[in-house]
Scaffold this motif. Structure first.
Motif, PDB file in Angstrom:
ATOM      1  N   ASP A 131       0.533  54.987  95.831  1.00 13.93           N
ATOM      2  CA  ASP A 131       1.024  55.217  97.028  1.00 13.93           C
ATOM      3  C   ASP A 131       1.967  56.558  97.056  1.00 13.93           C
ATOM      4  O   ASP A 131       2.247  57.060  97.959  1.00 13.93           O
ATOM      5  CB  ASP A 131       1.941  54.152  97.638  1.00 13.93           C
ATOM      6  N   VAL A 132       2.054  57.028  95.633  1.00 12.10           N
ATOM      7  CA  VAL A 132       2.962  58.208  95.518  1.00 12.10           C
ATOM      8  C   VAL A 132       2.100  59.425  95.523  1.00 12.10           C
ATOM      9  O   VAL A 132       0.982  59.483  94.737  1.00 12.10           O
ATOM     10  CB  VAL A 132       3.791  58.040  94.328  1.00 12.10           C
ATOM     11  N   ASP A 133       2.409  60.563  96.189  1.00  8.98           N
ATOM     12  CA  ASP A 133       1.649  61.897  96.235  1.00  8.98           C
ATOM     13  C   ASP A 133       2.266  62.710  95.013  1.00  8.98           C
ATOM     14  O   ASP A 133       1.426  63.343  94.364  1.00  8.98           O
ATOM     15  CB  ASP A 133       1.537  62.601  97.545  1.00  8.98           C
ATOM     16  N   VAL A 134       3.526  63.005  95.173  1.00 12.75           N
ATOM     17  CA  VAL A 134       4.196  63.883  94.393  1.00 12.75           C
ATOM     18  C   VAL A 134       5.439  63.326  93.558  1.00 12.75           C
ATOM     19  O   VAL A 134       5.987  62.392  94.442  1.00 12.75           O
ATOM     20  CB  VAL A 134       4.851  64.888  95.311  1.00 12.75           C
ATOM     21  N   ILE A 135       5.773  63.804  92.584  1.00 12.96           N
ATOM     22  CA  ILE A 135       6.854  63.022  91.541  1.00 12.96           C
ATOM     23  C   ILE A 135       7.836  64.221  91.524  1.00 12.96           C
ATOM     24  O   ILE A 135       7.333  65.440  91.075  1.00 12.96           O
ATOM     25  CB  ILE A 135       6.598  62.570  90.478  1.00 12.96           C
ATOM     26  N   GLY A 142      20.018  70.043  86.475  1.00 13.91           N
ATOM     27  CA  GLY A 142      19.607  70.473  87.985  1.00 13.91           C
ATOM     28  C   GLY A 142      18.390  70.948  88.048  1.00 13.91           C
ATOM     29  O   GLY A 142      17.636  71.387  89.033  1.00 13.91           O
ATOM     30  N   ASP A 143      17.395  71.128  86.755  1.00 13.22           N
ATOM     31  CA  ASP A 143      16.215  71.239  86.644  1.00 13.22           C
ATOM     32  C   ASP A 143      15.211  70.569  87.243  1.00 13.22           C
ATOM     33  O   ASP A 143      15.482  69.162  87.010  1.00 13.22           O
ATOM     34  CB  ASP A 143      15.824  71.550  85.164  1.00 13.22           C
ATOM     35  N   VAL A 144      14.398  70.927  88.154  1.00 17.72           N
ATOM     36  CA  VAL A 144      13.434  69.936  88.814  1.00 17.72           C
ATOM     37  C   VAL A 144      11.849  70.184  88.345  1.00 17.72           C
ATOM     38  O   VAL A 144      11.471  71.221  88.600  1.00 17.72           O
ATOM     39  CB  VAL A 144      13.674  70.069  90.197  1.00 17.72           C
ATOM     40  N   LYS A 145      11.391  69.186  87.581  1.00 20.59           N
ATOM     41  CA  LYS A 145       9.893  69.244  87.530  1.00 20.59           C
ATOM     42  C   LYS A 145       8.971  68.630  88.954  1.00 20.59           C
ATOM     43  O   LYS A 145       9.228  67.668  89.035  1.00 20.59           O
ATOM     44  CB  LYS A 145       9.493  68.648  86.277  1.00 20.59           C
ATOM     45  N   CYS A 146       8.457  69.448  89.468  1.00 19.58           N
ATOM     46  CA  CYS A 146       7.483  68.838  90.689  1.00 19.58           C
ATOM     47  C   CYS A 146       6.004  68.974  90.102  1.00 19.58           C
ATOM     48  O   CYS A 146       5.550  69.938  89.973  1.00 19.58           O
ATOM     49  CB  CYS A 146       7.636  70.053  91.896  1.00 19.58           C
ATOM     50  N   TYR A 147       5.389  67.879  90.406  1.00 18.81           N
ATOM     51  CA  TYR A 147       3.928  67.743  90.102  1.00 18.81           C
ATOM     52  C   TYR A 147       3.510  66.433  90.901  1.00 18.81           C
ATOM     53  O   TYR A 147       4.045  65.592  91.472  1.00 18.81           O
ATOM     54  CB  TYR A 147       3.877  67.383  88.555  1.00 18.81           C
ATOM     55  N   LYS A 148       2.083  66.524  90.974  1.00 17.52           N
ATOM     56  CA  LYS A 148       1.135  65.515  91.596  1.00 17.52           C
ATOM     57  C   LYS A 148       1.353  64.156  90.804  1.00 17.52           C
ATOM     58  O   LYS A 148       1.825  64.192  89.695  1.00 17.52           O
ATOM     59  CB  LYS A 148      -0.252  65.862  91.686  1.00 17.52           C
ATOM     60  N   ALA A 149       1.189  63.151  91.475  1.00 16.06           N
ATOM     61  CA  ALA A 149       1.372  61.723  90.822  1.00 16.06           C
ATOM     62  C   ALA A 149       0.282  61.599  89.413  1.00 16.06           C
ATOM     63  O   ALA A 149       0.597  60.864  88.733  1.00 16.06           O
ATOM     64  CB  ALA A 149       0.873  60.769  91.829  1.00 16.06           C
ATOM     65  N   GLY A 151      -0.115  63.996  87.393  1.00 14.05           N
ATOM     66  CA  GLY A 151       0.499  64.813  86.305  1.00 14.05           C
ATOM     67  C   GLY A 151       0.007  66.171  86.551  1.00 14.05           C
ATOM     68  O   GLY A 151       0.424  67.040  85.530  1.00 14.05           O
ATOM     69  N   SER A 152      -0.855  66.691  87.457  1.00 15.69           N
ATOM     70  CA  SER A 152      -1.134  67.961  87.511  1.00 15.69           C
ATOM     71  C   SER A 152      -0.441  68.929  88.532  1.00 15.69           C
ATOM     72  O   SER A 152       0.283  68.380  88.908  1.00 15.69           O
ATOM     73  CB  SER A 152      -2.878  68.025  88.058  1.00 15.69           C
ATOM     74  N   ASN A 153      -0.775  70.141  88.386  1.00 15.34           N
ATOM     75  CA  ASN A 153       0.031  71.225  89.139  1.00 15.34           C
ATOM     76  C   ASN A 153       1.470  71.143  88.992  1.00 15.34           C
ATOM     77  O   ASN A 153       2.323  71.227  89.839  1.00 15.34           O
ATOM     78  CB  ASN A 153      -0.502  71.013  90.623  1.00 15.34           C
ATOM     79  N   GLN A 174       2.835  73.108 100.503  1.00 14.56           N
ATOM     80  CA  GLN A 174       1.759  73.853 101.211  1.00 14.56           C
ATOM     81  C   GLN A 174       0.801  74.388 100.334  1.00 14.56           C
ATOM     82  O   GLN A 174      -0.461  74.325 100.675  1.00 14.56           O
ATOM     83  CB  GLN A 174       2.379  75.074 102.219  1.00 14.56           C
ATOM     84  N   THR A 175       0.961  75.018  99.243  1.00 11.91           N
ATOM     85  CA  THR A 175      -0.018  75.388  98.462  1.00 11.91           C
ATOM     86  C   THR A 175      -0.809  74.245  97.972  1.00 11.91           C
ATOM     87  O   THR A 175      -2.093  74.633  97.904  1.00 11.91           O
ATOM     88  CB  THR A 175       0.732  76.146  97.192  1.00 11.91           C
ATOM     89  N   ASN A 176      -0.315  73.309  97.640  1.00 14.65           N
ATOM     90  CA  ASN A 176      -1.244  72.245  97.300  1.00 14.65           C
ATOM     91  C   ASN A 176      -1.733  71.151  98.560  1.00 14.65           C
ATOM     92  O   ASN A 176      -2.269  70.050  98.263  1.00 14.65           O
ATOM     93  CB  ASN A 176      -0.447  71.191  96.340  1.00 14.65           C
TER      94      ASN A 176
END
Length: 219
Positions: A131-135, A142-149, A151-153, A174-176
């Motif tokens: 059910d998750v799109d983004v993690i 404070g470093d944040v890793k943003c990626y699709k569920a 593991g890509s992008n 928006q880009t994704n």
């Protein structure tokens, strides 16, 4: 007949103090802009920023003392001999502004902290990773890793300054091709400062995203 020549007082000292003060002011803001533009990159450590500011303080202290001495002497000379006081005043003013400017990034980081608001986190309801799109994974600094569920992008961001993080996250979503209905899971290290988590949550609220949950990453 012996002639006594009296040297006419000049404003060399005042202008020299002004020049050093101006150079110091420019140097401080070059360092400030360099740090603030790189603040959102997770591969830049806080230790590197601290070393840069220590070097700035070392060099700036020498330049600041020289600027103040020359500007004050120039101002006193101008006052005594009826010369223009502007160069000395400008030198002292710029020197003081340089001192304040060194603290600008730290003061700004504190002032942009939002007032406490009631944060409503949606109930978990046994959501699965399907059910998750983004993690969003928040680190200790404070470093944040943003990626699709899947593991890509992967994108590296930083939650120290909320408005900057919000802007970067909005662009990435928006880009994704994600909309406000995106489902997000926030993972935080067990020792992470809660202010970083609060900034991430506030950024999501500002973007109109309300489908998110928080998980404690004890790994």
């Amino acid at each position: 007949m012996e002639m006594n020549t009296v040297n006419k007082p000049t404003q060399v000292m005042a202008w020299l103090g002004f020049g050093i003060s101006a150079a110091l002011f420019v140097l401080v803001w070059i360092v400030n802009m360099l740090v603030m533009t790189q603040l959102g990159e997770s591969n830049n450590s806080s230790a590197g920023f601290a070393a840069l500011y220590m070097l700035l303080i070392l060099i700036g202290s020498i330049l600041g003392i020289l600027a103040l001495v020359f500007s004050i002497v120039g101002l006193v000379t101008a006052n005594k001999h009826g010369l223009k006081k502007l160069p000395g005043i400008l030198g002292i003013t710029l020197c003081c502004l340089s001192l304040i400017s060194v603290l600008t990034p730290f003061i700004y980081a504190v002032l942009v902290e939002p007032e406490p608001v009631e944060v409503i986190v949606p109930p978990s309801e046994e959501e699965t990773t399907e059910d998750v799109d983004v993690i969003l994974s928040i680190g200790n600094y404070g470093d944040v890793k943003c990626y699709k569920a899947d593991g890509s992008n992967t994108a590296n961001m930083n939650a120290l300054i909320k408005y900057r993080f919000s802007r970067e996250l909005k662009t990435w979503l928006q880009t994704n091709g994600f909309s406000k209905d995106v489902s997000i899971t926030i993972k935080a290290d067990k020792d992470v400062d809660y202010s970083y988590v609060a900034n991430v949550i506030d950024a999501l609220n500002d973007l109109g995203i309300n489908r998110f949950k928080i998980l404690s990453d004890n790994s």
